[in-house]
Design an enzyme around this catalytic site. Structure first.
Site, short mmCIF file in Angstrom:
data_model
loop_
_atom_site.label_atom_id
_atom_site.label_comp_id
_atom_site.label_asym_id
_atom_site.label_seq_id
_atom_site.Cartn_x
_atom_site.Cartn_y
_atom_site.Cartn_z
N CYS A 46 49.75 37.06 41.65
CA CYS A 46 50.60 37.20 40.47
C CYS A 46 52.06 36.95 40.83
O CYS A 46 52.84 36.49 40.00
CB CYS A 46 50.44 38.58 39.87
SG CYS A 46 50.70 39.90 41.06
N GLU A 71 49.40 45.27 34.31
CA GLU A 71 50.15 44.38 35.19
C GLU A 71 49.59 42.99 34.94
O GLU A 71 48.41 42.75 35.16
CB GLU A 71 50.00 44.80 36.65
CG GLU A 71 50.63 46.14 36.98
CD GLU A 71 52.12 46.21 36.64
OE1 GLU A 71 52.77 45.15 36.55
OE2 GLU A 71 52.62 47.33 36.43
P1 NAD Z 1 41.66 37.87 33.81
O1 NAD Z 1 42.65 38.33 32.80
O2 NAD Z 1 40.84 36.68 33.48
O3 NAD Z 1 40.61 39.04 34.11
C1 NAD Z 1 41.02 40.30 34.57
C2 NAD Z 1 39.89 41.28 34.35
O4 NAD Z 1 39.68 41.46 32.94
C3 NAD Z 1 38.54 40.82 34.90
O5 NAD Z 1 37.83 41.93 35.38
C4 NAD Z 1 37.87 40.23 33.67
O6 NAD Z 1 36.46 40.19 33.77
C5 NAD Z 1 38.33 41.20 32.61
N1 NAD Z 1 38.32 40.67 31.24
C6 NAD Z 1 38.45 39.38 30.85
N2 NAD Z 1 38.45 39.30 29.48
C7 NAD Z 1 38.34 40.58 29.02
C8 NAD Z 1 38.31 41.16 27.73
N3 NAD Z 1 38.40 40.41 26.63
N4 NAD Z 1 38.21 42.51 27.61
C9 NAD Z 1 38.15 43.28 28.73
N5 NAD Z 1 38.17 42.79 29.99
C10 NAD Z 1 38.27 41.45 30.14
O7 NAD Z 1 42.46 37.68 35.18
P2 NAD Z 1 41.92 37.14 36.58
O8 NAD Z 1 41.68 35.66 36.45
O9 NAD Z 1 40.83 37.99 37.14
O10 NAD Z 1 43.21 37.40 37.50
C11 NAD Z 1 44.29 36.54 37.51
C12 NAD Z 1 45.39 37.05 36.60
O11 NAD Z 1 45.77 38.36 36.98
C13 NAD Z 1 46.66 36.23 36.69
O12 NAD Z 1 47.21 36.09 35.42
C14 NAD Z 1 47.55 37.08 37.59
O13 NAD Z 1 48.93 36.84 37.45
C15 NAD Z 1 47.18 38.44 37.13
N6 NAD Z 1 47.53 39.43 38.13
C16 NAD Z 1 48.60 40.25 37.90
C17 NAD Z 1 48.98 41.17 38.87
C18 NAD Z 1 50.15 42.06 38.65
O14 NAD Z 1 50.23 43.09 39.31
N7 NAD Z 1 51.06 41.74 37.75
C19 NAD Z 1 48.27 41.26 40.07
C20 NAD Z 1 47.19 40.41 40.27
C21 NAD Z 1 46.81 39.51 39.29
#
Ligand code: NAD
Length: 483
Positions: free
Chosen positions: A284, A250
């Protein structure tokens, strides 16, 4: 509340200190307030967590569904009883307002209950066979060891909507929450442990992106469920696809509200403000684009400007606050820089600029802002997911043009359509290519008993929540059964 929590990890039923780099988790409303510190997990911790999850799988997957569900119900009761306390911790750690944070913990408890119940619904299918004496069954089985990687913005309810169905359907888990929210992750894991979850069934490894990378790269993970940005999700998905490991993502959003000329404008203004500014725009499904019919645009913008300027910004736990801080200094600086660039190409409607003095300058606050962007080149305010309390506005001359602009995005998560014309509402359902359509309510928000997820750049793989959740957390087998 000022005490600092020792950051720990749950591996094979024991709370342990990590072998990785020291993490410092601060309160985004008051960064001098340290919420938690301690070493993050390292590769060896991830290896131990995966081994524990693998060892626990045989027994947990064979535990009757009703007994697994009882653990989820117990955890739900514990979470609900701590909603005020953990909600206060959530507001302090992540920065959403106290009311939103308490509601999130209570919602997480309800998600646990929902999935405890869901395993008692019919789960398979029976078909007639062309062969005499044979029946054909479709049965569901758990997938195995799931990797779960979650974002910062819903530190309790997003883990709940992944871990609850994963556990209910008999999987074991290695979970990495976002770096900024270890305390709420620990609370979630504690609730399950206290409710009797056997050792090794859920393993929590806190840390930076490197810990997520180690989970995704681990050869003994059977599938990965991820919520976060599109960039990170696609990178993980590509790596997993090369090894044939299933992925559910997501991802990001750039969600529009379309206000047509027959809309109830008071309702539209309020719902746009709620959609854009709650959680400081860090949902999101947050409203970050507004498309308004030119016949009502001036009236709508004047009212939205008044509503935006009146939104109270401040410490997430203070009374009467509507907009808390962003999650960290980098997020604040990124959004402020985008707003400064916007003043070069867009018309400011409400644009107070960064907080340079006073208490709000110390925390990671960004003032709610509205810009009208040009048609020719609407810029990053229109295209990029900024994840802040910021709205880009465009005018249109018809409903058809409005529907087209709703889809003028690489993302396809949610949209809100404001109209009092049923025909136009029905047309919107046909025309708009997003995963969640709201008619006359804010683009943000998701009920737990219905499918949730986006299209196009906003998701990869099966949807989450409701009965859709089991699609990713089970695999089916088709059984040709003769006596
Ligand atoms: P992010 O992508 O920076 O990080 C998400 C998770 O992935 C964190 O735990 C992070 O530490 C980990 N991560 C980062 N780089 C990684 C890698 N290379 N390999 C593995 N894991 C890695 O996102 P965020 O800043 O924590 O959250 C905000 C984002 O999440 C926004 O884009 C938002 O739209 C999205 N979001 C989507 C939904 C949905 O249901 N569609 C819901 C909530 C948030």
């Amino acid at each position: 509340m000022t005490e600092t929590t020792l950051l720990q990890h749950l591996i094979d039923g024991r709370w342990v200190t990590g072998g990785g780099e020291e993490l410092v988790d601060v309160n985004p409303s008051r960064p001098s307030d340290v919420v938690a510190t301690g070493p993050g997990a390292d590769h060896a911790d991830v290896d131990r967590a995966v081994a524990a999850a693998r060892a626990a799988f045989a027994s947990w997957s064979r535990t009757p569904a009703r007994a697994r569900a009882a653990v989820l119900r117990g955890a739900a009761d514990i979470a609900a009883a701590h909603a005020e306390e953990w909600g206060a911790e959530l507001a302090r750690e992540e920065g959403k307002t106290l009311a939103e944070a308490v509601a999130e913990v209570a919602h997480g408890a309800n998600i646990l209950r929902y999935h405890a119940h869901d395993v008692e619904r019919p789960s398979g299918e029976v078909y007639e066979s062309p062969t005499p004496g044979e029946r054909i069954l479709v049965v569901r089985r758990p997938v195995g060891v799931m990797g779960a990687i979650t974002p910062f913005n819903f530190p309790f309810s997003i883990p709940a909507w992944k871990l609850a169905p994963a556990l209910a359907w008999g999987n074991t888990i290695v979970w990495k929450p976002a770096t900024f929210v270890p305390v709420l992750a620990m609370r979630f894991a504690q609730a399950l442990q206290q409710a009797g979850l056997p050792d090794g069934v859920l393993n929590l490894v806190n840390g930076t992106a490197a810990v997520g990378e180690a989970i995704a790269a681990h050869p003994d993970i059977d599938a990965v469920t991820f919520t976060g940005s599109t960039r990170v999700g696609r990178a993980i998905a590509a790596q997993l696809a090369a090894r044939g490991v299933p992925f559910q993502g997501e991802l990001g959003g750039k969600n529009a509200a379309l206000v047509l000329d027959d809309a109830d404008l008071d309702l539209a203004v309020e719902q746009v403000a709620v959609g854009a500014f709650r959680a400081a725009g860090q949902k999101c499904t947050a409203t970050s684009r507004v498309i308004v019919h030119e016949a009502v645009a001036d009236r709508f913008l004047a009212a939205l400007a008044e509503r935006t300027a009146a939104a109270r910004v401040g410490d997430a736990v203070a009374d009467g606050i509507e907009v808390g801080p962003l999650v960290d200094a980098a997020a604040r600086d990124r959004v402020n820089a985008a707003l400064e660039r916007a003043s070069g190409y867009a018309r400011p409607v409400v644009a107070p600029g960064p907080y340079r003095e006073g208490p709000l300058s110390e925390g990671f606050f960004v003032p709610p802002s509205v810009f009208e962007v040009p048609e020719s080149d609407p810029g990053e305010l229109w295209r990029e997911e900024l994840f802040g309390p910021v709205v880009a506005v465009r005018r249109v001359a018809s409903a058809a043009e409005g529907f087209r602009l709703v889809d003028d995005s690489d993302y396809g998560l949610s949209a809100a359509i404001f109209t009092t014309d049923l025909g136009r509402a029905l047309a919107a359902i046909e025309e708009v290519r997003v995963g969640v359509v709201h008619v006359n309510s804010a683009s943000a928000g998701a009920d737990l008993h219905v499918p949730f997820g986006g299209n196009r750049g906003s998701a990869l793989g099966p949807k989450e929540q409701g009965q859709a959740a089991r699609d990713f957390f089970t695999e089916t087998a088709t059984v040709y059964l003769r006596g």
